[in-house]
Design an enzyme around this catalytic site. Structure first.
Site, mmCIF file in Angstrom:
data_model
loop_
_atom_site.group_PDB
_atom_site.id
_atom_site.type_symbol
_atom_site.label_atom_id
_atom_site.label_comp_id
_atom_site.label_asym_id
_atom_site.label_seq_id
_atom_site.Cartn_x
_atom_site.Cartn_y
_atom_site.Cartn_z
ATOM 1 N N ASN A 1 0.852 -1.192 0.000
ATOM 2 C CA ASN A 1 0.000 0.000 0.000
ATOM 3 C C ASN A 1 0.891 1.246 0.000
ATOM 4 O OD1 ASN A 1 0.555 0.835 2.849
ATOM 5 N ND2 ASN A 1 -0.320 -1.184 3.224
ATOM 6 N N ARG A 2 0.259 2.414 0.065
ATOM 7 C CA ARG A 2 0.984 3.669 -0.146
ATOM 8 C C ARG A 2 1.636 4.251 1.108
ATOM 9 N NH1 ARG A 2 -0.219 5.625 -5.168
ATOM 10 N NH2 ARG A 2 -2.111 4.802 -6.121
#
Ligand code: PMT
Length: 210
Positions: A22-23
Site C-alpha cells: 500500500n501507499r
C-alpha cells in the site's frame, strides 16, 4: 517510559519478484518514534520497508510481511509501557507465494487471498499487553464512528483516526490531520506536519492514566 511503535507498509509476496502493498511511506510512524525519543523515552521502532532514515537513538527492527511484524511485536512487547500501532499492515495476503515468477498466460489471473494476523486485535487478547495501547484508524467515511468502534473492539486507550480520502494528508504525504478518540472525548488536531502532529500524539499518550 518504553515505547514500541510500528510503521510503514507491509509487503505480501506473490512470487519472487512481486508483492501486494500500500501507499504508506512510514513518515507518520517514524515521526512518532522521533518525537518519543526527543521527549527522552526509550523507543523501539518496528517497520516495514521504507526509504526513511531511522531517527537517532531509536532501536530498530526491519520487517517485510504482516506475519513478520506480528512475530516481532509478539516477541518484543514484554516491558513496553506504550504501544502505538501506526503501520499500514496489509489486511490480506496471497494464500500461496509461487516459487517461480508467475508467467503471463491467460487474459485474466485470479488471486486467492487470506486474512493476515491482526496485530492490534491480538495485543490484549493473545499477547496479554497491559500497557497503554494506541491504534490508528485509516478511514474514508464515518471516521469518528469507525474509530470509536475500533477503540472498543481492540481495547485501546486511544485511537488516532485520519480521513485518508482527503488530499494532502494521510498516506505518503508530509502532513496529517487527525482526531484523537478517547473513551470519554475526542480531540481534533488541525492539519500540520507529521512531526508536529506526532509531538502532540506523544504528549497525549504519556498522560493517559494507566
Ligand atoms: O506512512 P505514512 O505515509 O506516513 O501514512 C500514515 C498512515 C496513513 C499510514 C497512518 O496515519 C495510518 O492511518 N496508519 C494506520 C493504517 C491502517 O492500516 O489503518 P487500519 O484502519 O486498516 O488499521 C487499524 C489499526 O489496526 C492500525 O493501528 C493498524 O496498524 C492495525 N492493524 C491492521 C491490520 C493488521 N493486520 N494488524 C494491525 O495491527
Amino acid at each position: 517510559m518504553k515505547f514500541l511503535i510500528t510503521a510503514g507498509p507491509t509487503r505480501e509476496p506473490l512470487d519472487p519478484v512481486r508483492y501486494l502493498t500500500n501507499r504508506s511511506s512510514g513518515r507518520m510512524g517514524y515521526a512518532l518514534a522521533g518525537a518519543a525519543r526527543h521527549e527522552g523515552h526509550e523507543v523501539l521502532l518496528i517497520s516495514g520497508p521504507t526509504t526513511l532514515d531511522v531517527p537517532p537513538g531509536v532501536d530498530f527492527i526491519q520487517v517485510e510481511t504482516a506475519q513478520q511484524m506480528y512475530d516481532a511485536v509478539h516477541d518484543l512487547i514484554k516491558g513496553v509501557d506504550v504501544a502505538i500501532l501506526c503501520a499500514a499492515v496489509a489486511d490480506y495476503r496471497p494464500v500461496a507465494c509461487a516459487e517461480q515468477k508467475i508467467k503471463k498466460s491467460a487474459d485474466k489471473l485470479v488471486l486467492e487471498l487470506e486474512r493476515t494476523p491482526d496485530i492490534l486485535g491480538s495485543m490484549r487478547t493473545v499477547f496479554g499487553f497491559d500497557g497503554k495501547l494506541i491504534g490508528f484508524a485509516a478511514e474514508t467515511n464515518d471516521v469518528i464512528a469507525y474509530g470509536r468502534d475500533k477503540l472498543v473492539r481492540k481495547q485501546c486507550d486511544m485511537i488516532v483516526a485520519n480521513d485518508v480520502s482527503k488530499p494532502g494528508i494521510g498516506f505518503d504525504s508530509r502532513e496529517n490531520e487527525v482526531i484523537l478518540i478517547f473513551p470519554d472525548k475526542e480531540v481534533h488536531l488541525e492539519q500540520d506536519t507529521k512531526e508536529r502532529i506526532a509531538m502532540q500524539i506523544i504528549e497525549h499518550a504519556t498522560v493517559i492514566e494507566a
